[in-house]
Design an enzyme around this catalytic site. Structure first.
Site, PDB file in Angstrom:
ATOM      1  N   ASP B  23       0.828  -1.226   0.000  1.00 10.94           N
ATOM      2  CA  ASP B  23       0.000   0.000   0.000  1.00 10.94           C
ATOM      3  C   ASP B  23       0.853   1.261   0.000  1.00 10.94           C
ATOM      4  O   ASP B  23       0.357   2.346  -0.286  1.00 10.94           O
ATOM      5  CB  ASP B  23      -0.891   0.048   1.259  1.00 10.94           C
ATOM      6  CG  ASP B  23      -1.788  -1.174   1.383  1.00 10.94           C
ATOM      7  OD1 ASP B  23      -1.997  -1.852   0.354  1.00 10.94           O
ATOM      8  OD2 ASP B  23      -2.221  -1.479   2.501  1.00 10.94           O
ATOM      9  N   ASP B  74      -8.381 -10.669  10.747  1.00 15.00           N
ATOM     10  CA  ASP B  74      -9.824 -10.835  10.460  1.00 15.00           C
ATOM     11  C   ASP B  74     -10.284 -10.073   9.226  1.00 15.00           C
ATOM     12  O   ASP B  74     -11.434  -9.655   9.137  1.00 15.00           O
ATOM     13  CB  ASP B  74     -10.627 -10.340  11.669  1.00 15.00           C
ATOM     14  CG  ASP B  74     -10.218  -8.887  12.034  1.00 15.00           C
ATOM     15  OD1 ASP B  74     -10.783  -8.348  13.001  1.00 15.00           O
ATOM     16  OD2 ASP B  74      -9.341  -8.324  11.333  1.00 15.00           O
ATOM     17  N   GLY B  89      12.187 -15.171  21.143  1.00 13.72           N
ATOM     18  CA  GLY B  89      11.345 -15.697  20.054  1.00 13.72           C
ATOM     19  C   GLY B  89      10.340 -14.653  19.598  1.00 13.72           C
ATOM     20  O   GLY B  89      10.698 -13.526  19.280  1.00 13.72           O
ATOM     21  N   ASP B  93       7.648  -9.079  18.915  1.00 12.94           N
ATOM     22  CA  ASP B  93       7.326  -8.965  17.483  1.00 12.94           C
ATOM     23  C   ASP B  93       6.012  -8.224  17.264  1.00 12.94           C
ATOM     24  O   ASP B  93       5.100  -8.323  18.085  1.00 12.94           O
ATOM     25  CB  ASP B  93       7.254 -10.351  16.845  1.00 12.94           C
ATOM     26  CG  ASP B  93       8.632 -11.011  16.802  1.00 12.94           C
ATOM     27  OD1 ASP B  93       8.736 -12.154  16.324  1.00 12.94           O
ATOM     28  OD2 ASP B  93       9.602 -10.365  17.291  1.00 12.94           O
ATOM     29  N   HIS B  95       2.914  -7.539  14.349  1.00  9.41           N
ATOM     30  CA  HIS B  95       2.311  -8.031  13.106  1.00  9.41           C
ATOM     31  C   HIS B  95       1.224  -7.047  12.663  1.00  9.41           C
ATOM     32  O   HIS B  95       0.420  -6.601  13.495  1.00  9.41           O
ATOM     33  CB  HIS B  95       1.672  -9.409  13.321  1.00  9.41           C
ATOM     34  CG  HIS B  95       2.644 -10.443  13.776  1.00  9.41           C
ATOM     35  ND1 HIS B  95       2.253 -11.625  14.367  1.00  9.41           N
ATOM     36  CD2 HIS B  95       4.009 -10.480  13.746  1.00  9.41           C
ATOM     37  CE1 HIS B  95       3.311 -12.346  14.677  1.00  9.41           C
ATOM     38  NE2 HIS B  95       4.397 -11.683  14.313  1.00  9.41           N
ATOM     39  N   HIS B 119       1.698   2.490  18.493  1.00  7.09           N
ATOM     40  CA  HIS B 119       0.885   1.775  19.490  1.00  7.09           C
ATOM     41  C   HIS B 119       1.440   0.371  19.698  1.00  7.09           C
ATOM     42  O   HIS B 119       1.685  -0.069  20.829  1.00  7.09           O
ATOM     43  CB  HIS B 119      -0.569   1.700  19.015  1.00  7.09           C
ATOM     44  CG  HIS B 119      -1.456   0.862  19.890  1.00  7.09           C
ATOM     45  ND1 HIS B 119      -2.326   1.405  20.816  1.00  7.09           N
ATOM     46  CD2 HIS B 119      -1.610  -0.480  19.981  1.00  7.09           C
ATOM     47  CE1 HIS B 119      -2.965   0.426  21.461  1.00  7.09           C
ATOM     48  NE2 HIS B 119      -2.547  -0.745  20.955  1.00  7.09           N
ATOM     49  N   HIS B 129      -2.890  -2.043  27.386  1.00  4.94           N
ATOM     50  CA  HIS B 129      -3.774  -0.985  26.886  1.00  4.94           C
ATOM     51  C   HIS B 129      -4.121   0.009  27.985  1.00  4.94           C
ATOM     52  O   HIS B 129      -4.164  -0.314  29.155  1.00  4.94           O
ATOM     53  CB  HIS B 129      -5.056  -1.608  26.321  1.00  4.94           C
ATOM     54  CG  HIS B 129      -4.857  -2.127  24.934  1.00  4.94           C
ATOM     55  ND1 HIS B 129      -5.545  -3.198  24.425  1.00  4.94           N
ATOM     56  CD2 HIS B 129      -4.001  -1.730  23.949  1.00  4.94           C
ATOM     57  CE1 HIS B 129      -5.147  -3.441  23.181  1.00  4.94           C
ATOM     58  NE2 HIS B 129      -4.203  -2.566  22.857  1.00  4.94           N
ATOM     59  N   ASP B 363     -50.245  15.273   3.753  1.00  2.94           N
ATOM     60  CA  ASP B 363     -49.062  15.734   4.524  1.00  2.94           C
ATOM     61  C   ASP B 363     -48.148  14.560   4.880  1.00  2.94           C
ATOM     62  O   ASP B 363     -46.940  14.687   4.904  1.00  2.94           O
ATOM     63  CB  ASP B 363     -49.516  16.362   5.857  1.00  2.94           C
ATOM     64  CG  ASP B 363     -50.388  17.572   5.644  1.00  2.94           C
ATOM     65  OD1 ASP B 363     -50.318  18.152   4.541  1.00  2.94           O
ATOM     66  OD2 ASP B 363     -51.150  17.906   6.568  1.00  2.94           O
TER      67      ASP B 363
END
Lengths: 81, 402
Positions: B23, B74, B89, B93, B95, B119, B129, B363
């Site tokens: 994009d 999703d 590991g 990370d 995604h 974020h 959060h 009306d």
């Protein structure tokens, strides 16, 4: 407004998935439907409280709208797993 | 933070960009990510170094659907991205859901990669959060102008609770980015439906006419429609809501249901099998489903097949049995086929020719229990739908238990 019936079912499914993803809702199939609904109401309350919505435990339009907002995939509450 | 407060036990943290979204230009992706790291390094002792091969602490990638961890994406909307707290590991990370539209701008037509990366890196550093509206770590995406983006104090408090403040007296924690980022202007018009966090501010519209008394014998209506089994009566900016679920008539304002709709509808009707209500005002119309206004509205009424000579309609009513909607204009009416979405041939026709006993403009119109109710001034005319025959004449507000 009343919710169109088939939409109501869809919304309920959507909300269940949302609460599973972000509020550790686990639907334990019990014999008592009331108990399932209570569990879900508790999680809806937790989510409403997190977002500063009116805490009703009901899946009202504002709560549903908030669930449909684009967001991060990390749970808002979690016991580490 | 995450339970057990996982953090990086070092100040030099590495990151690697594993792939890119189609994009955006690669350079824009790299810049967005670098700026996101800079945001956090400016308020902590942490230093971030990009590596180009092997294992880095924070591996950044774009993927759609299932992508090798237990949290599949999703599709468009919904979940935009996720990231793991510090650890070996997969720890750290980040995604990003490739099914989203990523952009370097701040618009409603895509998600700003810098904002979402900043974020997610909060999670990669150990933050959970925040429920502080406006904080970067608030779970819901907020299209925000990212020039001179500044961390909310809540974000700074959170990250400094984990890593402390920056060592040298660096620039103040507010991040003054050079305004090098062109932001595509956010469309001027606000999104039509209310996003849940905004409460309708109590606008003080120019003083609207007073709400008429329910049982005023001279009460007339602008428009009437059913909505999911209820009946809504409109007059100026007011709504009377009659529900089969409650005995009381509820009094509301149009603003309380649809804050961005203008008051004083000319007509309204429900297409029940589409769960849709259409409102008409002058030569425009809107479609709503419940509280939300369908995107792309208002539209010109000519879209429905009216000639340009028609500048407004008086009333509309949908016949559920025939899937036809009747539009009333002056002493004539049109029949619109909801299935084909087109006006029927042979219209307009004279109202009086087909609805005996109705010899004046209408009306407002309503369909209920196998009858049409045509409202004209303070009277309503009950008409048998099949026979199109006038049955009786009542006061317009007979529905209000007067």
């Amino acid at each position: 407004f009343p919710v169109a019936p088939e939409k109501e079912k869809e919304d309920m499914q959507f909300a269940k998935k949302y609460l599973e993803n972000f509020y550790e809702f686990k639907e334990e199939k019990t014999l008592f439907k009331a108990k399932d609904l209570n569990q879900m109401s508790d999680k809806i309350r937790e989510m409403q409280s997190f977002f500063g919505l009116e805490v009703t435990g009901e899946l009202n339009p504002k709560t549903l709208d908030m669930m449909k907002q684009p967001r991060c995939g990390i749970p808002d509450v979690r016991s580490y797993s | 933070t995450f339970p057990q407060r996982p953090t990086w036990k070092k100040e030099d943290v590495t990151y690697r960009i594993l792939n890119y979204t189609p994009d955006m230009l690669q350079a824009d992706v790299e810049e967005a990510i670098a700026r996101a790291f800079q945001l956090w390094s400016s308020v902590t002792p942490l230093r971030f170094t990009r590596v180009y091969g092997g294992q880095a602490d924070i591996m950044i990638s774009f993927a759609a659907g299932f992508h090798g961890d237990f949290y599949s994406f999703d599709g468009p909307g919904g979940t935009l991205a996720h990231a793991y707290p510090p650890g070996a590991g997969i720890g750290g990370d980040a995604h990003f859901d490739e099914d989203e539209n990523w952009t370097k701008f701040t618009t409603y037509s895509g998600y700003n990669l810098f904002l979402v990366t900043a974020h997610e890196l909060g999670h990669s550093l150990g933050l959970g959060h925040s429920n502080v509206f406006g904080a970067l770590m608030y779970p819901i995406y907020m299209a925000t102008d990212t020039r001179n983006y500044q961390l909310h104090q809540d974000d700074i408090d959170g990250i400094q609770a984990l890593y402390g403040p920056p060592k040298e007296s660096s620039a103040p924690p507010t991040k003054a980015f050079p305004p090098q980022e062109p932001t595509e202007m956010i469309p001027a018009e606000a999104p039509t439906e209310m996003s849940p966090r905004e409460e309708p501010t109590e606008m003080t519209p120019s003083k609207p006419p007073q709400r008429p008394d329910d049982c005023d014998p001279h009460l007339t209506f602008d428009a009437i429609t059913t909505l999911r089994g209820e009946t809504l009566f409109f007059k100026d900016s007011y709504v009377w809501r009659r529900s089969p679920y409650f005995s009381e008539i509820e009094r509301d304002t149009i603003f309380s249901f649809w804050p961005s709709l203008i008051a004083g509808f000319d007509a309204a009707y429900e297409v029940d099998n589409k769960d849709r209500v259409l409102f008409f005002k002058d030569d425009q119309y809107w479609a709503v489903s419940g509280y939300s206004i369908d995107p792309g509205f208002p539209k010109p009424i000519q879209n429905l097949g009216f000639p340009t000579s028609v500048r407004k309609i008086d009333a509309a009513v949908h016949n559920r049995n025939t899937k036809r909607t009747y539009f009333f204009v002056g002493n004539k009416y049109w029949s619109f086929n909801e299935n084909t979405q087109s006006m029927e041939r042979g219209y307009p026709r004279k109202i009086a020719a087909d609805f005996r006993g109705i010899s004046h403009p209408i009306d407002a119109a309503l369909q209920k229990n196998g009858y049409f109710y045509f409202f004209h001034g303070s009277k309503q005319y009950e008409v048998d739908i099949k026979k199109k025959k006038l049955i009786r004449i009542m006061k317009s507000n007979s529905w209000f238990n007067c």
